[in-house]
Design a protein around this motif. Structure first.
Motif, short mmCIF file in Angstrom:
data_model
loop_
_atom_site.label_atom_id
_atom_site.label_comp_id
_atom_site.label_asym_id
_atom_site.label_seq_id
_atom_site.Cartn_x
_atom_site.Cartn_y
_atom_site.Cartn_z
N CYS A 182 46.07 27.09 -19.69
CA CYS A 182 47.27 27.83 -20.14
C CYS A 182 47.97 28.50 -18.97
O CYS A 182 49.16 28.77 -19.02
N CYS A 188 40.02 29.62 -20.77
CA CYS A 188 40.31 28.20 -21.01
C CYS A 188 39.41 27.25 -20.25
O CYS A 188 38.97 26.24 -20.78
N LEU A 195 43.99 34.96 -23.35
CA LEU A 195 44.35 35.96 -22.34
C LEU A 195 45.73 36.58 -22.57
O LEU A 195 45.98 37.70 -22.16
S1 FES Z 1 43.86 29.03 -17.76
FE1 FES Z 1 44.06 30.04 -19.70
S2 FES Z 1 43.03 31.90 -19.40
FE2 FES Z 1 42.65 30.82 -17.56
#
Ligand code: FES
Ligand code: FES
Length: 881
Positions: free
Chosen positions: A98, A135, A349
């Motif tokens: 993300c 993620c 997050l």
């Molecule tokens: S890439 Fe989504 S929280 Fe780290």
């Protein structure tokens, strides 16, 4: 008081409010958006990292008025060369999903590598300990920082892959901008004259609202509107399946959980909005909350929802001849037990945020990060009492969701505030509000009895499940339905008797979360297999080998599995390392799993796509499903490239309401499957024109449309000749290996993904899911007292840090799915379905203790983790359910 400091080499002067954090100053006063707010004021996610006089600090924990004379550097202040190297390393290594956590981690990497140009992997993991990533599972982040170190030393170069064909690890769409913090999330957006919003939430899990007085809040200077239930012009109740969730609770009604909204404020700035929200006076008659799902469905329990009995749903599967108890009695071996799983917070997050903006043409623009933007639009339109067409909706980058952004959160109230004020309004939840408000993963109690014959072939599964669905229906009934459907795991079972009940309580609502009931059932059935193996006298690999389904076998629900059943291949893929670890004297656990791809169960599903050839000879690729870090937009480009043979750079994915592409939520591991089919179909039409000798320049303005409908699945228990509850299934076998101290040393995950459209992103999905699964197994929980979470602290919630993650070996197995685009099927959820079972097996091999409840905090593997100790009672809290 004015404060002067240097920001990225330039002198700046601000006048912060008393108590204002440096993070707020950087973001709101100085427009520095690479620093993100993931948990302010906790200082526990690392998203807000800045260098202050060369030292890395979480800026949410630094007072702005203490920064006078300091030199502050954010990612924006790095040299162009450093920024370029950093972005290339992260994108080439697929070290982001993300992206919300990445700018902070990238700045941390710079600080580390300036001091230690050649760090070990352990050095890197330690350095990023402050940083949370929900993620990636950190593996590819560590890869990226190692690569960056080599690039900085001149030992490596890395170019993100431009090969967009299916099967290539094409670079994540707009990954570079995400790494550098240049791609705005909703919270980063601003508009001229924009107001900021805040909620007044219920402090009680159950109470009657006697009076709401907003007069003091409304009088606070800077407040532009205070909205309550009385201001809602349309339908105040919303919900994905059953409209039982009030956007505002009204006088005379009961609040049903601590996330209920009583009022929303729009003000000139967020601090004023929050101060005003705190001035909203609500008089309650506090009532005894219903907190135990078993008590909830017992006679005489108070109704949580006055319009519905406390039993929200009951899913029943009965298959096989005769009585289940007789089948168990006739089995050579039977094991029984009660398995319990805990409530889990998604902890994406990026907290929920929406921006609503009145447009000059009379429409309202809604910028959202929801998991189904067309569902958001439909529900907001009903709330406002306006036609759907009067709302333009656009998906912004989504900083993680995992099911937690399916339900409405802030969208409706934000839209109402914009209507009431005639001005753009942005409303963002704090971390605490986010945890209180959105649905969680269900705690489920599961009584299992499972039988097998003398050789270990399963004969019968009897399961009784009850799940705590909390205050609102959300999709809780469907979660328990899916738990029932997955009750037998990927195993051949001739006799099945399963009842799964979802119950309302006054706890935080539970709904969709990655795995959607399959994780809970997997923990129980995998435990049963381990217990049976011991009785039969075979090992854990072998009992699975004797029972996994093949093509032609019947799934729990009665569906005959006709294609793409790769579970045996995944079992074979881990056989050598499994036995090698056992032979080396290690404690080893193994578990298999499956997860439906597509909602199924009789729900009509769609994939919709429009390809529009633009004047600049790019092709806009519209679809209705959500990118939330899983890489959907990237793989959709790859499908389009594979079909058209155009360069990947031609395609521009978009998710907005320009076309009517409502497909429902991005859920059930279905977006790649169904959106992919629509894209390949639309792309074939474009290709046909290209094959006629036309170039994109000749096709400007053409729209290539494809709507595919999946209407052949059957409801659970439907009396139909051919049962097909699901379009497809993903399969996996995972192996957990412990070290001599009982700590997780290594993890192996073999997954049948149908076709790895983008192997790097595919492996990243699985690594991230294993990270989530290990937390589920060992450290994560969201215990509540009187319906209120006992903690909101990220470390206490138990999400693993980089130092806690063992090395993970992902093995991609391809058993093509004929109903999927180029053989692909969903991989989003299956990654953590077997994880807890594998860990439980390894722990039993280590210390002889069979654990029946999650998280397994009493285990040496959990005690070795740096997170998950809740204040006051630490690991001794044990298992919450
Ligand atoms: S890439 Fe989504 S929280 Fe780290
Ligand atoms: S926002 Fe500062 S550490 Fe999370």
């Amino acid at each position: 008081m004015a404060v002067e400091f240097k920001l990225n080499g330039k002198a700046v002067r601000i006048e912060p409010d008393p108590g204002e954090s440096l993070l707020d100053s950087l973001r709101e006063r100085l427009g520095t958006t690479s620093v993100k707010d993931g948990c302010q004021p906790q200082g526990q996610c690392g998203c807000c990292l800045a260098l202050i006089d060369g030292q890395p600090k979480v800026s949410c924990a630094v007072a702005a008025d203490g920064c006078g004379g300091k030199e502050i550097v954010t990612l924006e202040g790095l040299s162009a060369e450093e920024r370029d190297l950093t972005a290339r390393a992260f994108v080439a290594a697929a070290g982001l999903q993300c992206g919300f956590c990445i700018p902070g981690i990238a700045l941390r990497a710079k600080h580390l590598l300036d001091r230690n140009p050649n760090p070990t992997r352990t050095d890197i993991a330690r350095a990023i300990d402050v940083h949370l990533c929900r993620c990636t599972g950190y593996t590819k982040i560590l890869d990226a920082i190692e690569l960056l170190a080599r690039m900085r030393r001149g030992e490596a170069t890395a170019e993100p892959s431009e090969d967009g064909r299916v099967g290539a690890s094409y670079a994540r769409y707009r990954g570079r901008e995400l790494v550098l913090g240049e791609r705005p999330y909703v919270a980063d957006m601003t508009r001229e004259g924009m107001l900021l919003g805040a909620f007044a939430l219920s402090p009680h899990a159950r109470a009657r609202v006697l009076r709401i007085d907003t007069s003091r809040a409304a009088k606070l200077p800077g407040v532009r509107a205070v909205a309550t239930a009385a201001d809602v012009p349309g339908e105040r109740w919303y919900g994905l399946l059953y409209m039982d969730w009030a956007g505002f609770v009204a006088v005379g009604e009961e609040v049903r959980c601590v996330g209920d909204v009583l009022a929303a404020v729009a003000a000139d700035d967020e601090a004023t909005a929050r101060a005003a929200a705190a001035l909203v006076e609500v008089e309650y008659e506090v009532l005894e909350p219903v907190l135990d799902p078993s008590v909830s469905i017992a006679a005489g329990a108070p109704r949580v929802n006055p319009a519905h009995e406390n039993e929200l749903s009951r899913s029943v599967i009965r298959r096989g001849e005769g009585d289940i108890d007789a089948a168990l009695a006739a089995s050579a071996h039977v094991v029984s037990g009660t398995w319990r799983t805990q409530r889990i917070e998604h902890l994406f997050l990026e907290p929920e945020c929406a921006l609503a903006e009145p447009l000059l043409d009379g429409r309202l623009a809604l910028f959202t990060q929801g998991q189904g933007v067309f569902d958001d639009r439909r529900q907001v339109a009903r709330f406002l009492g306006v036609p759907e067409e009067s709302i333009y909706v656009e998906l912004m980058p989504n900083g993680g969701a995992f099911g937690g952004k399916e339900d409405m959160s802030v969208q409706a109230q934000t839209a109402l505030l914009a209507k009431l004020t005639g001005r753009p309004v942005k409303l963002r939840l704090s971390r605490e509000e986010s945890v209180r408000l959105h649905p969680k993963r269900h705690p489920i109690t599961m009584d299992y009895s499972v039988g097998c014959d003398a050789e270990g072939h399963l004969t019968a599964v009897k399961a009784r499940m009850i799940g705590d669905s909390g205050a609102y229906a959300s999709v809780g009934g469907k979660v328990l339905e899916r738990a029932a459907g997955h009750a037998c795991g990927p195993y051949r079972v001739p006799h099945v008797d399963v009842v799964a009940v979802a119950a309302y309580t006054n706890n935080p609502p539970c709904g969709a979360m990655r795995g959607f009931g399959a994780n809970q059932a997997s923990f129980a059935i995998e435990g049963c297999l381990d217990l049976l193996a011991r009785k039969v006298g075979i090992d854990a690999w072998e009992i699975r080998n004797r029972n996994v389904v093949e093509v032609g076998d019947v799934f729990s629900t009665g569906q005959v599995l006709e294609k793409s059943v790769g579970i045996r291949k995944t079992l074979e893929a881990v056989k050598t390392p499994y036995y090698a670890a056992k032979d080396a004297g290690k404690a080893v656990g193994i578990a298999c799993g499956l997860k439906n791809s597509g909602i199924g169960n009789g729900v009509e599903e769609w994939g919709k796509c429009r390809l529009v050839v633009e004047k600049d000879q790019t092709v806009s690729l519209y679809n209705g499903y959500t990118e939330m870090g899983q890489g959907l937009l990237t793989v959709l480009i790859q499908f389009a490239v594979e079909v058209t043979r155009l360069p990947a750079s031609v395609f521009r994915p978009k998710v907005d309401s320009t076309f009517a592409l409502g497909c429902g939520q991005t859920t059930g591991s279905r977006a790649t499957l169904f959106a992919g089919r629509a894209v390949t179909s639309a792309a074939a039409k474009l290709k046909a024109d290209l094959d006629r000798g036309l170039a994109l320049g000749d096709l400007v303005g053409r729209v290539y449309a494809a709507d595919i409908v999946i209407a052949d699945t059957t409801p659970l228990g439907a009396p139909v000749a051919k049962i097909k509850t699901h379009t497809s299934f993903g399969y996996a076998t995972q192996v957990c290996i412990l070290d001599a101290q009982g700590k997780v040393e290594r993890f192996i995950a073999a997954h049948d993904v149908g076709r790895a459209v983008n192997p790097a992103l595919c492996a990243g999905q699985i690594e991230g899911a294993i990270h989530m699964g290990l937390g589920y197994a060992l450290t994560e929980e969201l215990p509540c007292e009187s319906g209120m979470p006992v903690t909101f602290k990220l470390r206490e919630l138990g999400v693993l840090r980089a130092r806690d993650m063992p090395p993970c070996e992902v093995i991609l197995v391809e058993d093509p799915e004929p109903e999927g685009p180029f053989g692909a099927k969903g991989v989003g959820e299956i990654g953590l379905v077997p994880t807890a079972g594998a860990v439980a097996g390894a722990l039993e091999a280590f210390d002889g203790i069979r654990r029946y409840a999650l998280p397994m905090k009493d285990s040496p593997a959990a005690r070795a983790m740096s997170v998950g100790k809740i204040r006051g009672d630490g690991a001794a809290r044990g298992n919450w359910h």
